[in-house]
Design a protein around this motif. Sequence first.
Motif, PDB file in Angstrom:
ATOM      1  N   ARG A 195      33.610  36.658  33.065  1.00 61.53           N
ATOM      2  CA  ARG A 195      32.874  37.884  33.397  1.00 61.53           C
ATOM      3  C   ARG A 195      33.049  38.915  32.288  1.00 61.53           C
ATOM      4  O   ARG A 195      32.094  39.500  31.808  1.00 61.53           O
ATOM      5  CB  ARG A 195      33.403  38.447  34.714  1.00 61.53           C
ATOM      6  N   SER A 196      34.325  39.077  31.855  1.00 62.32           N
ATOM      7  CA  SER A 196      34.503  40.096  30.817  1.00 62.32           C
ATOM      8  C   SER A 196      33.864  39.647  29.510  1.00 62.32           C
ATOM      9  O   SER A 196      33.335  40.456  28.763  1.00 62.32           O
ATOM     10  CB  SER A 196      35.966  40.457  30.641  1.00 62.32           C
ATOM     11  N   ALA A 197      33.853  38.320  29.280  1.00 60.39           N
ATOM     12  CA  ALA A 197      33.230  37.849  28.047  1.00 60.39           C
ATOM     13  C   ALA A 197      31.721  38.041  28.084  1.00 60.39           C
ATOM     14  O   ALA A 197      31.105  38.443  27.118  1.00 60.39           O
ATOM     15  CB  ALA A 197      33.566  36.372  27.838  1.00 60.39           C
ATOM     16  N   ALA A 198      31.143  37.744  29.227  1.00 60.77           N
ATOM     17  CA  ALA A 198      29.676  37.795  29.289  1.00 60.77           C
ATOM     18  C   ALA A 198      29.172  39.155  29.745  1.00 60.77           C
ATOM     19  O   ALA A 198      27.978  39.399  29.771  1.00 60.77           O
ATOM     20  CB  ALA A 198      29.175  36.726  30.242  1.00 60.77           C
ATOM     21  N   GLY A 199      30.091  40.033  30.118  1.00 59.37           N
ATOM     22  CA  GLY A 199      29.671  41.359  30.553  1.00 59.37           C
ATOM     23  C   GLY A 199      29.049  41.338  31.932  1.00 59.37           C
ATOM     24  O   GLY A 199      28.113  42.080  32.202  1.00 59.37           O
ATOM     25  N   GLY A 200      29.567  40.473  32.826  1.00 61.46           N
ATOM     26  CA  GLY A 200      29.067  40.487  34.206  1.00 61.46           C
ATOM     27  C   GLY A 200      28.165  39.303  34.470  1.00 61.46           C
ATOM     28  O   GLY A 200      27.249  39.051  33.712  1.00 61.46           O
ATOM     29  N   ARG A 203      40.744  33.396  37.952  1.00 60.68           N
ATOM     30  CA  ARG A 203      41.201  33.851  36.649  1.00 60.68           C
ATOM     31  C   ARG A 203      40.143  33.522  35.590  1.00 60.68           C
ATOM     32  O   ARG A 203      39.763  34.334  34.777  1.00 60.68           O
ATOM     33  CB  ARG A 203      42.514  33.131  36.303  1.00 60.68           C
ATOM     34  N   HIS A 204      39.615  32.298  35.709  1.00 66.79           N
ATOM     35  CA  HIS A 204      38.613  31.855  34.755  1.00 66.79           C
ATOM     36  C   HIS A 204      37.344  32.707  34.886  1.00 66.79           C
ATOM     37  O   HIS A 204      36.730  33.094  33.909  1.00 66.79           O
ATOM     38  CB  HIS A 204      38.308  30.385  35.036  1.00 66.79           C
ATOM     39  N   ARG A 205      36.975  33.000  36.156  1.00 68.07           N
ATOM     40  CA  ARG A 205      35.771  33.817  36.376  1.00 68.07           C
ATOM     41  C   ARG A 205      35.925  35.194  35.772  1.00 68.07           C
ATOM     42  O   ARG A 205      35.012  35.725  35.167  1.00 68.07           O
ATOM     43  CB  ARG A 205      35.509  33.963  37.877  1.00 68.07           C
ATOM     44  N   VAL A 237      51.672  14.255  41.168  1.00 69.19           N
ATOM     45  CA  VAL A 237      51.334  15.371  42.050  1.00 69.19           C
ATOM     46  C   VAL A 237      50.107  16.049  41.444  1.00 69.19           C
ATOM     47  O   VAL A 237      49.988  16.106  40.231  1.00 69.19           O
ATOM     48  CB  VAL A 237      52.470  16.428  42.090  1.00 69.19           C
ATOM     49  N   LEU A 238      49.228  16.531  42.304  1.00 65.74           N
ATOM     50  CA  LEU A 238      48.065  17.213  41.739  1.00 65.74           C
ATOM     51  C   LEU A 238      48.205  18.706  41.956  1.00 65.74           C
ATOM     52  O   LEU A 238      48.017  19.206  43.054  1.00 65.74           O
ATOM     53  CB  LEU A 238      46.791  16.724  42.425  1.00 65.74           C
ATOM     54  N   ASP A 239      48.545  19.404  40.889  1.00 63.40           N
ATOM     55  CA  ASP A 239      48.650  20.846  41.069  1.00 63.40           C
ATOM     56  C   ASP A 239      47.254  21.471  40.973  1.00 63.40           C
ATOM     57  O   ASP A 239      46.283  20.810  40.587  1.00 63.40           O
ATOM     58  CB  ASP A 239      49.616  21.461  40.050  1.00 63.40           C
ATOM     59  N   GLY A 240      47.171  22.740  41.345  1.00 60.36           N
ATOM     60  CA  GLY A 240      45.884  23.425  41.352  1.00 60.36           C
ATOM     61  C   GLY A 240      45.239  23.477  39.983  1.00 60.36           C
ATOM     62  O   GLY A 240      44.026  23.441  39.837  1.00 60.36           O
ATOM     63  N   ARG A 241      46.103  23.511  38.949  1.00 61.75           N
ATOM     64  CA  ARG A 241      45.584  23.609  37.590  1.00 61.75           C
ATOM     65  C   ARG A 241      44.850  22.314  37.197  1.00 61.75           C
ATOM     66  O   ARG A 241      43.797  22.344  36.577  1.00 61.75           O
ATOM     67  CB  ARG A 241      46.747  23.876  36.644  1.00 61.75           C
TER      68      ARG A 241
END
Length: 586
Positions: free
Chosen positions: A420-425, A414-416, A372-376
């Motif tokens: 975003r928080s890592a790169a500051g936007g 979630r990844h974005r 099965v291919l889950d979204g992850r």
Amino acid sequence: MEPITSSLLRAKYLAFFAERGHVEIPAASLVPTHDPSVLFTTAGMHPLVPNLLGEPHPAGRRLANVQKCIRTGDIDEVGDDTHLVSFEMLGNWSLGDYYKDDAIRWSFELLTGDRGLALPLARLGVTCFAGDDHVPIDRESAAIWESLGIATARIQFLGRDGNWWGPAGQTGPCGPDTEIFYWVDPSPPPRQLDVADKRWVEIWNNVFMGYTKAADGEIVALPRVNVDTGMGLERTLVAINGLRSVYDVDTVKPLYDLVRGLASAANEREIRIITDHVRAACFMIADGVAPTGKDRGYVLRRLLRRCIFAAQQLGMAPDWYRRATSCVTAMLGDAYPELRDSDGIAGLIEDEVAKFETTLAHGLRLVAKRPVLDGRTAFDLFQTYGFPFELTRELAERQGKHVDEAEFRAELERHRELSRSAAGGTFASGLADHSAEVVRYHTLTHLLQAALREVLGEHVTQRGSNLTKDRLRFDFSHREKIAREDLARVEGMVNGWLARDLVVERATMREAEARAIGAIGAFGEKYGELVSVYSVVDRGSGEVISREFCGGPHVEALADLRGRLRIVKEEGIAAGIRRIKAVLEQ
Ligand code: SER
């Protein structure tokens, strides 16, 4: 009757509006210069946002042009008869000048008049805004259409979903619109317009831009109302020439025929997708976009990978994309000279083909292994192998597996958030390191850009920059290798400025105001409505050497740079993009 060609339609449209006082303005790049909230130019009005908000346009209050556009919102529809990712839009604008009456009459006259396109009235229908809590029903437009002979049954009123346009990004001008539909089927048109019936195809939109959407989502009336119209070139040619689909239009058909001829399996939908995607990719690459893992570059990568995969499945010769780019050049190079470098464009696609081949094999194994291919997993394929979601879904479906798109999107979001928080936007510019050395190189980069624009021309715009304590790297739009003498002139000019008593000034102002005084740069650092602008100036004479939207920081005076510029390397990094490495020598 002789079919109307794309060049004739462009010429007729522009001549019609020129006769009515419109000045033809040049088309903008597909990469928006000042709006980081959208990835591509999606409509002719997009570069005119400041003017629609009140900034005077140097060419006046009546404007017209032909604008190349990219829209990916309907990408799943590509393959049908009407949707293309890249298309041309014929547009005319009134900046606080004429309004509904003239706009509608002229649309009607151009479409139905003998000196216009002579389309039969019997095949036309229109929609008007039905009104809501904020903006009243647009009876005025409906009455104008009726006075021109459009039957009441052919006027449909729709709400926000159907008859409201804009803004193009998160905020900006918007308003109710009236859209013109054409019955494309050979069967006689029904009495009543029903836009749910796909045989009614929208060909032209007249937007009455009397509003703007503010950052808090509120719709505010503009002090001055405008008209923004957009006619889809390909769809209109389908209508006028009685064609079956946009793939029969002369700006698409030669490529479609080529792809069809190269494919050993006759899969119509895939052939159309390859045609559409590679055409859009050529337009993007010609405007300096390169395939990458995020934003604009990722859109391009998705399009390319989707067609590389399809081309393999259809057994197309390995050099198919070289033939495709030559065909695009032959088909569109006269109208769009930037598409003439077919070798450069093909070279970039070739790199992507090579990258994709190695990842495809891994990806296919992974899909085959999982029951099965889950979204992850779909997200892993995306993240690790650069598999566009559409491709994963397609591979999975072929093996009778389902992929959870919602889960994939949630994972992506979630990844974005994390990055975003890592790169500051995503769009925040700013320097990674605020050491004195890096700040000096930052100011030097502004001088370099100013000198490049002087020596090579104003098409030079920043495409990227990377600064360390020891050097600067600056990527910018320019097509050819830069001659040694020109590089020497650039160095000489910058060093001339460095030897003068020039200072760096920072000011915050409204974006339109900054643009009006000639600030350049795509990386506007925004504080609400306000932007920050750095200028290198001669306080004595008032001369402005450089003026850019920028978040800083910079030195206060050029004397702080304490050195001279030396260019150590100049090279091409993608079609239409050059890179300079330079150092500051003491
Ligand atoms: N902005 C409108 C559209 O894109 C009209 O140009 O449809």
